[in-house]
Design a protein around this motif. Structure first.
Motif, PDB file in Angstrom:
ATOM      1  N   SER A  12      47.812  38.966  46.096  1.00 27.49           N
ATOM      2  CA  SER A  12      47.555  38.184  44.894  1.00 27.49           C
ATOM      3  C   SER A  12      46.500  38.920  44.067  1.00 27.49           C
ATOM      4  O   SER A  12      45.533  39.449  44.615  1.00 27.49           O
ATOM      5  N   GLY A  13      46.698  38.989  42.761  1.00 29.39           N
ATOM      6  CA  GLY A  13      45.755  39.680  41.897  1.00 29.39           C
ATOM      7  C   GLY A  13      46.079  41.149  41.683  1.00 29.39           C
ATOM      8  O   GLY A  13      45.423  41.826  40.894  1.00 29.39           O
ATOM      9  N   ALA A  14      47.119  41.641  42.357  1.00 32.24           N
ATOM     10  CA  ALA A  14      47.504  43.051  42.188  1.00 32.24           C
ATOM     11  C   ALA A  14      48.068  43.313  40.783  1.00 32.24           C
ATOM     12  O   ALA A  14      48.025  44.436  40.282  1.00 32.24           O
ATOM     13  N   LYS A  16      51.284  41.775  39.903  1.00 31.38           N
ATOM     14  CA  LYS A  16      52.749  41.717  40.034  1.00 31.38           C
ATOM     15  C   LYS A  16      53.403  40.948  38.876  1.00 31.38           C
ATOM     16  O   LYS A  16      54.337  41.448  38.263  1.00 31.38           O
ATOM     17  N   SER A  17      52.904  39.751  38.618  1.00 33.33           N
ATOM     18  CA  SER A  17      53.518  38.915  37.575  1.00 33.33           C
ATOM     19  C   SER A  17      53.435  39.611  36.218  1.00 33.33           C
ATOM     20  O   SER A  17      54.410  39.603  35.453  1.00 33.33           O
ATOM     21  N   THR A  18      52.276  40.192  35.952  1.00 35.76           N
ATOM     22  CA  THR A  18      52.085  40.876  34.665  1.00 35.76           C
ATOM     23  C   THR A  18      53.088  42.022  34.519  1.00 35.76           C
ATOM     24  O   THR A  18      53.775  42.136  33.498  1.00 35.76           O
ATOM     25  N   LEU A  19      53.184  42.850  35.557  1.00 35.92           N
ATOM     26  CA  LEU A  19      54.109  43.997  35.505  1.00 35.92           C
ATOM     27  C   LEU A  19      55.554  43.522  35.334  1.00 35.92           C
ATOM     28  O   LEU A  19      56.318  44.072  34.538  1.00 35.92           O
ATOM     29  N   GLY A 134      38.799  37.350  37.299  1.00 35.51           N
ATOM     30  CA  GLY A 134      39.038  37.397  35.851  1.00 35.51           C
ATOM     31  C   GLY A 134      40.157  36.441  35.440  1.00 35.51           C
ATOM     32  O   GLY A 134      40.110  35.854  34.362  1.00 35.51           O
ATOM     33  N   ARG A 135      41.155  36.273  36.314  1.00 40.74           N
ATOM     34  CA  ARG A 135      42.270  35.372  35.990  1.00 40.74           C
ATOM     35  C   ARG A 135      41.793  33.921  35.976  1.00 40.74           C
ATOM     36  O   ARG A 135      42.360  33.098  35.270  1.00 40.74           O
ATOM     37  N   ALA A 136      40.781  33.654  36.792  1.00 38.98           N
ATOM     38  CA  ALA A 136      40.121  32.331  36.797  1.00 38.98           C
ATOM     39  C   ALA A 136      41.100  31.178  37.006  1.00 38.98           C
ATOM     40  O   ALA A 136      41.017  30.160  36.325  1.00 38.98           O
ATOM     41  N   ASN A 166      48.823  49.772  40.798  1.00 43.35           N
ATOM     42  CA  ASN A 166      48.703  49.240  39.445  1.00 43.35           C
ATOM     43  C   ASN A 166      47.281  49.440  38.922  1.00 43.35           C
ATOM     44  O   ASN A 166      46.429  48.569  39.030  1.00 43.35           O
ATOM     45  N   GLY A 167      47.056  50.637  38.368  1.00 45.96           N
ATOM     46  CA  GLY A 167      45.733  50.967  37.834  1.00 45.96           C
ATOM     47  C   GLY A 167      45.723  50.790  36.328  1.00 45.96           C
ATOM     48  O   GLY A 167      45.835  49.666  35.835  1.00 45.96           O
ATOM     49  N   ASP A 168      45.617  51.902  35.617  1.00 40.83           N
ATOM     50  CA  ASP A 168      45.633  51.865  34.152  1.00 40.83           C
ATOM     51  C   ASP A 168      46.878  51.118  33.662  1.00 40.83           C
ATOM     52  O   ASP A 168      48.006  51.435  34.045  1.00 40.83           O
TER      53      ASP A 168
HETATM   54  P1  ADP Z   1      49.608  38.770  40.716  1.00 39.02           P
HETATM   55  O1  ADP Z   1      50.881  38.268  40.071  1.00 39.02           O
HETATM   56  O2  ADP Z   1      49.825  39.993  41.544  1.00 39.02           O
HETATM   57  O3  ADP Z   1      48.846  37.716  41.442  1.00 39.02           O
HETATM   58  P2  ADP Z   1      48.643  38.910  37.941  1.00 39.02           P
HETATM   59  O4  ADP Z   1      49.773  39.572  37.240  1.00 39.02           O
HETATM   60  O5  ADP Z   1      48.472  37.427  37.736  1.00 39.02           O
HETATM   61  O6  ADP Z   1      48.650  39.247  39.520  1.00 39.02           O
HETATM   62  O7  ADP Z   1      47.300  39.681  37.508  1.00 39.02           O
HETATM   63  C1  ADP Z   1      46.029  39.262  37.993  1.00 39.02           C
HETATM   64  C2  ADP Z   1      44.993  39.446  36.878  1.00 39.02           C
HETATM   65  O8  ADP Z   1      44.779  40.853  36.674  1.00 39.02           O
HETATM   66  C3  ADP Z   1      45.431  38.873  35.546  1.00 39.02           C
HETATM   67  O9  ADP Z   1      44.324  38.290  34.897  1.00 39.02           O
HETATM   68  C4  ADP Z   1      45.947  40.088  34.776  1.00 39.02           C
HETATM   69  O10 ADP Z   1      45.789  39.948  33.392  1.00 39.02           O
HETATM   70  C5  ADP Z   1      45.082  41.213  35.323  1.00 39.02           C
HETATM   71  N1  ADP Z   1      45.771  42.518  35.387  1.00 39.02           N
HETATM   72  C6  ADP Z   1      47.085  42.740  35.615  1.00 39.02           C
HETATM   73  N2  ADP Z   1      47.361  44.054  35.623  1.00 39.02           N
HETATM   74  C7  ADP Z   1      46.189  44.695  35.399  1.00 39.02           C
HETATM   75  C8  ADP Z   1      45.802  46.081  35.290  1.00 39.02           C
HETATM   76  N3  ADP Z   1      46.689  47.076  35.421  1.00 39.02           N
HETATM   77  N4  ADP Z   1      44.508  46.362  35.036  1.00 39.02           N
HETATM   78  C9  ADP Z   1      43.576  45.366  34.909  1.00 39.02           C
HETATM   79  N5  ADP Z   1      43.881  44.051  35.009  1.00 39.02           N
HETATM   80  C10 ADP Z   1      45.160  43.705  35.253  1.00 39.02           C
END
Ligand code: ADP
Ligand code: 5GP
Length: 193
Positions: A12-14, A16-19, A134-136, A166-168
């Motif tokens: 969680s927090g990696a 994944k959802s964003t990508l 940061g996602r809070a 998942n860096g930059d």
């Molecule tokens: P997951 O689905 O893996 O739990 P999220 O997609 O919700 O993770 O991302 C977790 C938090 O990190 C979100 O606030 C998102 O905006 C942020 N985030 C996502 N990708 C990156 C990234 N490459 N660099 C910095 N922050 C990121």
């Protein structure tokens, strides 16, 4: 030709959802599997789009009906992949992407050995924690639980075919999209297996 099943997992927090959200707009051959969950919706989440939000009773009824391809308990809530829509998409030639935690990923791997297993992680455990903070979206207790689980999940990396660090944001996004395109096309460059 049947579509391919793509399993995306990782702490969680990696990110994944964003990508995945970004990639879906770029890879139209790919259908997103909407999971069911008993966790309450976060602000902005829409029922039927982000998850099917179910009561525990309703979720358990669906387990007993055999509706899920896999399901698991994670951080005190149940999460599961409805099997029917996944099958329908694969049958119609669309590839399907699942975003699920490790126990579920293992179950899918067992049931569907042809699934492509993709592991997404942040560059470090500290960065994972920063992103979750940061996602809070979690209480301090839930965040701590997710971090403990993250440490176990990271040890499972070698069970996966592809690792995405998942860096930059921009670079990782492009790499992830290219990886998915290769998988959907049936290419194997992205796969280690
Ligand atoms: P997951 O689905 O893996 O739990 P999220 O997609 O919700 O993770 O991302 C977790 C938090 O990190 C979100 O606030 C998102 O905006 C942020 N985030 C996502 N990708 C990156 C990234 N490459 N660099 C910095 N922050 C990121
Ligand atoms: P979140 O509460 O942050 O949306 O999700 C928590 C964890 O549950 C994440 O690792 C996410 O990938 C996973 N998850 C989401 N849907 C499913 C599902 O259908 N099955 C399983 N096993 N895990 C899921």
């Amino acid at each position: 030709m049947r579509g391919r099943l793509v399993v995306v997992s990782g702490p969680s927090g990696a990110g994944k959802s964003t990508l995945i959200k970004e990639a879906l707009a770029e890879v139209p051959e790919l259908a997103y599997s909407v999971s069911a969950t008993t966790r309450p919706p976060r602000e902005g989440e829409v029922d039927g789009r982000d998850y099917f939000f179910l009561s525990r009773g309703e979720f358990e009824r669906r387990i007993s009906e055999g509706s899920f391809l896999e399901w698991a308990e994670y951080s005190g809530n149940l999460y599961g992949t409805p099997e029917h829509p996944v099958e329908e998409s694969l049958e119609s030639g669309h590839s399907v992407i699942l975003e699920i935690e490790l126990q579920g990923a293992r179950k899918v791997h067992e049931k569907r050995p042809d699934a492509v297993m993709v592991f997404v992680r942040a560059p470090s455990i500290e960065e994972t924690q920063r992103r979750l903070e940061g996602r809070a979206t979690e209480t301090p207790e839930a965040l701590e639980q997710r971090m403990t689980t993250a440490l176990t999940e990271l040890r499972a990396l070698e069970e996966f075919d592809v690792e995405v660090v998942n860096g930059d944001r921009g670079v990782s996004r492009e790499k992830f999209i290219e990886t998915l395109r290769e998988i959907v096309r049936g290419g194997s460059d992205a796969e280690r297996a």
